[in-house]
Design a protein around this motif. Structure first.
Motif, PDB file in Angstrom:
ATOM      1  N   GLY A 181       0.793  -1.219   0.000  1.00  0.00           N
ATOM      2  CA  GLY A 181       0.000   0.000   0.000  1.00  0.00           C
ATOM      3  C   GLY A 181       0.828   1.273   0.000  1.00  0.00           C
ATOM      4  O   GLY A 181       1.913   1.328  -0.580  1.00  0.00           O
ATOM      5  N   LEU A 182       0.311   2.286   0.691  1.00  0.00           N
ATOM      6  CA  LEU A 182       0.927   3.608   0.702  1.00  0.00           C
ATOM      7  C   LEU A 182       0.945   4.167   2.120  1.00  0.00           C
ATOM      8  O   LEU A 182       0.013   3.942   2.900  1.00  0.00           O
ATOM      9  N   ARG A 183       2.004   4.925   2.420  1.00  0.00           N
ATOM     10  CA  ARG A 183       2.061   5.723   3.652  1.00  0.00           C
ATOM     11  C   ARG A 183       2.112   7.183   3.224  1.00  0.00           C
ATOM     12  O   ARG A 183       2.975   7.567   2.433  1.00  0.00           O
ATOM     13  N   ILE A 184       1.188   7.977   3.716  1.00  0.00           N
ATOM     14  CA  ILE A 184       1.024   9.352   3.253  1.00  0.00           C
ATOM     15  C   ILE A 184       1.163  10.301   4.436  1.00  0.00           C
ATOM     16  O   ILE A 184       0.388  10.225   5.400  1.00  0.00           O
ATOM     17  N   ARG A 185       2.170  11.197   4.358  1.00  0.00           N
ATOM     18  CA  ARG A 185       2.368  12.220   5.380  1.00  0.00           C
ATOM     19  C   ARG A 185       2.028  13.570   4.740  1.00  0.00           C
ATOM     20  O   ARG A 185       2.731  14.015   3.833  1.00  0.00           O
ATOM     21  N   PRO A 186       0.984  14.219   5.194  1.00  0.00           N
ATOM     22  CA  PRO A 186       0.571  15.477   4.552  1.00  0.00           C
ATOM     23  C   PRO A 186       1.657  16.548   4.626  1.00  0.00           C
ATOM     24  O   PRO A 186       2.339  16.694   5.644  1.00  0.00           O
ATOM     25  N   ARG A 187       1.785  17.256   3.546  1.00  0.00           N
ATOM     26  CA  ARG A 187       2.678  18.410   3.458  1.00  0.00           C
ATOM     27  C   ARG A 187       1.978  19.470   2.624  1.00  0.00           C
ATOM     28  O   ARG A 187       1.072  19.142   1.844  1.00  0.00           O
ATOM     29  N   PRO A 188       2.358  20.724   2.733  1.00  0.00           N
ATOM     30  CA  PRO A 188       1.786  21.752   1.848  1.00  0.00           C
ATOM     31  C   PRO A 188       2.103  21.401   0.388  1.00  0.00           C
ATOM     32  O   PRO A 188       3.254  21.136   0.048  1.00  0.00           O
ATOM     33  N   LEU A 189       1.080  21.392  -0.442  1.00  0.00           N
ATOM     34  CA  LEU A 189       1.254  21.034  -1.850  1.00  0.00           C
ATOM     35  C   LEU A 189       1.272  22.292  -2.709  1.00  0.00           C
ATOM     36  O   LEU A 189       0.785  23.347  -2.318  1.00  0.00           O
ATOM     37  N   HIS A 190       1.827  22.141  -3.906  1.00  0.00           N
ATOM     38  CA  HIS A 190       1.871  23.248  -4.865  1.00  0.00           C
ATOM     39  C   HIS A 190       1.359  22.761  -6.207  1.00  0.00           C
ATOM     40  O   HIS A 190       1.150  21.557  -6.423  1.00  0.00           O
ATOM     41  N   GLY A 191       1.149  23.680  -7.125  1.00  0.00           N
ATOM     42  CA  GLY A 191       0.644  23.333  -8.440  1.00  0.00           C
ATOM     43  C   GLY A 191       1.649  22.563  -9.274  1.00  0.00           C
ATOM     44  O   GLY A 191       2.827  22.437  -8.925  1.00  0.00           O
ATOM     45  N   GLY A 192       1.170  22.047 -10.385  1.00  0.00           N
ATOM     46  CA  GLY A 192       2.026  21.297 -11.289  1.00  0.00           C
ATOM     47  C   GLY A 192       1.185  20.370 -12.144  1.00  0.00           C
ATOM     48  O   GLY A 192      -0.041  20.326 -12.024  1.00  0.00           O
ATOM     49  N   VAL A 193       1.847  19.611 -12.995  1.00  0.00           N
ATOM     50  CA  VAL A 193       1.156  18.668 -13.873  1.00  0.00           C
ATOM     51  C   VAL A 193       0.956  17.349 -13.133  1.00  0.00           C
ATOM     52  O   VAL A 193       1.889  16.802 -12.542  1.00  0.00           O
TER      53      VAL A 193
END
Length: 439
Positions: free
Chosen positions: A378-390
């Motif tokens: 599976g996946l382990r997801i640690r939230p961080r501030p995201l930015h734009g992009g493709v």
């Protein structure tokens, strides 16, 4: 590792300026539509399919069945209202050529049907379809007496040499990579001379709700099915030979395709109503009520449908998605916007879906500034501030809708090839912008 495709048109994912408040009419279920088409084609009398999903996967299924001699008329229902398809079963015939696209239901459900055709049926599809596992169906059909040419690949392209019948009987299959291997054999089992007894030999079995959907739909058209849940042997499903009845079936909304719209309510702290949400269903998407509630929302099921409301906060989750793996991309997108880490487990089989979904989600979310790591299952997801992009989609419809969810909260996200959503959710961009326009 998932491969980044060549650049195509980029769709600016709409950014939500406030809380969403909308009613979204979600089109019919792909899983139900394609199973119903197969069963109606194998029936002994005509049947009706009301409110079918018209998408790439379902049109590929309909065209494939037509190529094998089935007549499918598109129009309105017998009462003169609503879109409906009338399926007129006939003798299955070859030679025929089937384009499966990249539809797992078409590439796996139809080779057993083709063994009942009078003549060869050739199967091929998109380049990615050649990489998706098909050995479970091929090996099982050979064990039941079918002749299949695949040059030893265990994958497409292949030719099934139908002789108008198949003996059937007991067969072992390892369905660890896809529960569709089991469903494929069960759907055609009533038409085999001895029926079929499918014994799963693998250590895991993903997406059990989809097998239960197959069983329920078989029983609805008159088939006798013994299952582990009905007191049968664990890991064994038996279908008795017999005629299938033509039915008048109304297709439920696709609850998995409701996911991005419910996620929009969760992410924006808004409200979304999905009409006609069934009170009882085998669709895996029904688990969204539980999962998204744990992640910060609340829901109310009424006679009209499902009303889902976000609280304004999004929480991380530790959840086993083995039975509902198709929900993983959307849950991962929400988890990337949460206030605490998430662990998504039980979905190693997603590496064999439309793309390697675990690798693709990791790469695309991380390239927007996220912190996602793959685990064994599976996946382990640690939230961080995201930015734009493709946000690349890898020709995977659920990657496209996952990117759209992130775009609600992150300005400047552009989705590569959003048109891939037409695989199961036609007109997604219009539905998405209409939802936001209602805010």
């Amino acid at each position: 590792m998932a491969r980044t495709p060549a650049p195509t048109a980029l769709w600016p994912a709409p950014h939500a300026s406030g809380a969403v408040d909308a009613t979204v009419h979600v089109p019919g279920s792909k899983s139900v539509t394609n199973r119903a088409l197969v069963l109606a084609s194998l029936a002994s009398e005509p049947g009706w399919l009301r409110r079918p999903l018209r998408s790439r996967d379902t049109l590929l299924m309909a065209d494939a069945l037509r190529a094998m001699g089935i007549e499918i008329e598109e129009g309105v229902g017998p009462d003169g209202t609503g879109e409906a398809w009338r399926v007129l079963p006939a003798g299955l015939r070859g030679p025929a050529t089937v384009d499966v696209g990249n539809a797992g239901t078409v590439m796996r459900f139809l080779p057993p049907v083709a063994t009942l055709a009078d003549g060869p049926v050739h199967f091929d599809g998109d380049p990615r379809s050649h990489e998706r596992p098909l050995h479970g169906v091929i090996d099982a059909l050979r064990a039941l007496g079918a002749r299949i040419d695949d040059d030893g690949r265990g994958a497409l392209p292949l030719t099934v040499h139908g002789v108008g019948a198949l003996d059937g009987g007991p067969v072992e299959v390892d369905a660890s990579s896809s529960s569709q291997f089991v469903s494929a054999l069960l759907l055609s089992g009533p038409r085999f001379n001895q029926g079929v007894e499918v014994r799963h030999t693998g250590s895991t079995l993903p997406s059990l709700p989809h097998i239960q959907m197959t069983v329920d739909m078989l029983r609805a058209v008159g088939a006798q099915v013994d299952t582990p849940e009905s007191g049968g042997e664990p890991g064994v499903w038996r279908v008795t030979p017999g005629a299938l009845l033509g039915r008048d079936l109304t297709v439920e909304p696709d609850l998995s395709n409701a996911q991005p719209f419910l996620a929009a309510a969760l992410v924006t702290g808004g409200r979304v109503v999905v009409p006609d949400w069934p009170a009882r269903t085998t669709q895996p998407g029904d688990r969204l009520r539980e999962i998204f509630t744990e992640m910060g929302g609340s829901c109310r099921l009424t006679d009209y449908g499902l009303e889902f409301t976000g609280s304004g906060a999004v929480h991380g989750i530790d959840v086993d998605l083995g039975d509902v793996g198709e929900l993983t991309p959307g849950i991962a997108a929400v988890a990337a916007l949460a206030d605490s880490p998430s662990t998504l487990r039980g979905v190693a089989h997603l590496r064999l879906h439309e793309t390697d979904r675990l690798a693709a989600l990791t790469k695309e979310i991380n390239e927007l500034g996220g912190d996602v790591t793959e685990t064994a299952d599976g996946l382990r997801i640690r939230p961080r501030p995201l930015h734009g992009g493709v946000f690349h989609t890898y020709e995977d419809h659920r990657m496209a809708t996952a990117g759209a969810v992130i775009g609600l909260a992150v300005e400047g996200v552009r989705i590569e090839n959003v048109a891939t959503t037409a695989k199961t959710l036609p007109d997604f961009p219009d539905l998405w912008t209409a939802m936001l326009g209602a805010a």
